[in-house]
Design an enzyme around this catalytic site. Structure first.
Site, PDB file in Angstrom:
ATOM      1  N   LEU A  27      -3.613  38.808  -7.490  1.00  0.00           N
ATOM      2  CA  LEU A  27      -2.326  38.917  -6.659  1.00  0.00           C
ATOM      3  C   LEU A  27      -2.291  37.584  -6.145  1.00  0.00           C
ATOM      4  CD1 LEU A  27       0.241  41.024  -5.787  1.00  0.00           C
ATOM      5  CD2 LEU A  27      -1.105  41.221  -3.823  1.00  0.00           C
ATOM      6  N   HIS A  28      -1.128  36.753  -6.504  1.00  0.00           N
ATOM      7  CA  HIS A  28      -1.231  35.587  -5.685  1.00  0.00           C
ATOM      8  C   HIS A  28       0.282  34.764  -5.837  1.00  0.00           C
ATOM      9  CE1 HIS A  28      -1.580  33.881  -9.762  1.00  0.00           C
ATOM     10  NE2 HIS A  28      -1.203  32.888  -9.724  1.00  0.00           N
ATOM     11  N   ARG A  29       1.378  35.155  -6.635  1.00  0.00           N
ATOM     12  CA  ARG A  29       2.473  34.629  -6.823  1.00  0.00           C
ATOM     13  C   ARG A  29       3.392  34.583  -5.417  1.00  0.00           C
ATOM     14  NH1 ARG A  29       2.694  32.265 -11.038  1.00  0.00           N
ATOM     15  NH2 ARG A  29       1.690  33.087 -12.593  1.00  0.00           N
ATOM     16  N   ASP A  53      -0.421  39.694 -11.333  1.00  0.00           N
ATOM     17  CA  ASP A  53       0.795  38.819 -11.443  1.00  0.00           C
ATOM     18  C   ASP A  53       0.457  37.700 -11.832  1.00  0.00           C
ATOM     19  OD1 ASP A  53      -0.336  37.563  -9.377  1.00  0.00           O
ATOM     20  OD2 ASP A  53       1.198  37.926  -7.845  1.00  0.00           O
TER      21      ASP A  53
END
Ligand code: UD1
Length: 368
Positions: free
Chosen positions: A208-210, A283
């Site tokens: 998860l990093h967006r 993501d």
């Protein structure tokens, strides 16, 4: 032919590796590596170079972090100097990060030809910085190397000459297959996290990093809530990106102890985890495709994808980032109400070689 091969951020490194290795098979091809320094932490950069068997870059631009404008500008200023000094015949850029945009614009203004690998992908979502990077790079590139048919359709619609557009498969999948081979030869306990894997049984792998998922408190709190609920059923394994670490701390959000947080992993250690996972929640762009290539079920925490073949043909489903929709996708995947998917055409491990054959006069000649 003298080529500058550009990489800046984590998802670039696995795409340039097969190009760099395949280049050595051709005579009359001098391929120099440029690392812009967009990613600079050991885990985000050097660990990847090691796994991917890449040498020290010929040029390291030390761009570092900053706002989009600062980062892009720093890369442009430094890359212009390299181009002026080296006078390459071609600059080859991959993917859709800020380094891709910065270096393609610099090259084109110096009248150097630009090849874009992973061209033509579109999410049609201009709130993503990557979509802007993709559009600008494709607007000025000379050669377009495309991973899936949607990319060819998008470039055609944008008026690109058919002769410049080549559906070649995917260099990232070339690298994946190579890494699977290397992983299969390694001892089961080769990684620091191997003991944890041994103790878990079935688990889910998460990335998860967006910005759209982690930069807003309410959105991230919703995602953390649903992840904690899922972790009540199956443990989650979560290598945490530096951006996400920062935002979780800033917002004071707590993940359940059943969400096992790890530092960012090297390529092969990440593969060691996700290829055996019950499913992947992500993501990332690349992981949607890599899970499709190995038939691992994937739930993507985005409303759209620039990689539609992973949904149409592969093992990917789009869930968006609302907790209810994520939970529903999780239940459906768990119940096996989805096919495991097929591998898209030309994702066969030979894309890099096809690219060089298109670029070199007469298809290139073999090195001795
Ligand atoms: C970038 C790419 C994104 C890609 C992602 C993979 C752009 C616009 N985005 O996003 O497409 O999916 O890489 O990781 O190019 N940081 C560190 N150490 C590092 C690098 C970054 O601590 O080695 C921190 C910095 O505080 C920085 C933040 O992470 O501000 C974000 O880094 P940045 O390169 O701006 O974007 P990513 O979110 O990594």
């Amino acid at each position: 032919m003298k080529v500058l091969l550009v990489a800046g951020a984590r998802p670039n490194f696995m795409k340039i590796a097969p190009l760099y290795h395949a280049a050595r098979k051709f005579a009359d091809l001098e391929c120099l590596l440029v690392h812009t320094g967009q990613h600079y932490d050991y885990e985000m950069s050097q660990a990847f170079f090691d796994d991917l068997e890449l040498p020290e870059p010929d040029f390291f631009l030390e761009a570092g972090s900053g706002s989009h404008a600062e980062q892009t500008a720093k890369i442009m200023v430094a890359f212009e100097k390299v181009c002026l000094e080296q006078r390459p015949e071609l600059v080859l850029v991959v993917g859709d990060v800020n380094s891709t945009l910065a270096c393609s614009v610099v090259a084109k203004k110096l009248l150097v030809k630009v090849a874009h690998v992973e061209a033509g992908l579109r999410s049609f979502d201009l709130s993503m910085p990557e979509e802007i990077n993709r559009m600008v790079t494709d607007a000025i590139s000379d050669y377009f190397f495309v991973t899936e048919p949607s990319g060819v359709d998008n470039l055609k619609r944008e008026g690109k000459p058919a002769a410049a557009v080549h559906l070649v498969g995917h260099v990232m999948i070339d690298n994946l297959f190579r890494q699977v081979e290397l992983l299969d030869r390694m001892a089961a306990d080769a990684f620091p996290s191997a003991g944890l894997k041994e103790s878990l049984g079935d688990y889910i792998f998460l990335t998860l990093h967006r910005p759209a998922n982690v930069d807003d408190r309410q959105v991230l709190a919703g995602i953390v809530g649903v992840l904690n609920r899922i972790a009540g059923r199956y443990p989650l394994v979560f290598p945490v990106h530096p951006r996400t670490r920062k935002m979780l701390d800033l917002f004071g959000l707590e993940l359940s102890p059943a969400v096992h947080q790890l530092p960012p992993l090297g390529f092969r250690e990440a593969l060691f985890w996700w290829r055996d996972a019950l499913m992947v929640l992500t993501d990332s762009g690349g992981l949607q495709e890599e899970t499709t290539a190995l038939g691992v079920p994937c739930i993507t925490l985005r409303e759209n994808t620039e990689r539609p073949i992973t949904v149409e043909m592969g093992s990917n489903v789009l869930a968006g980032n609302r907790p209810g929709a994520i939970m529903e996708a999780f239940e459906r995947t768990l119940a096996g109400k989805r096919r495991r998917g097929q591998v898209p055409p030309l994702w066969d491990g030979r894309a890099a070689e096809r690219i060089w054959k298109h670029l070199l006069p007469g298809g290139g000649s073999r090195a001795q």
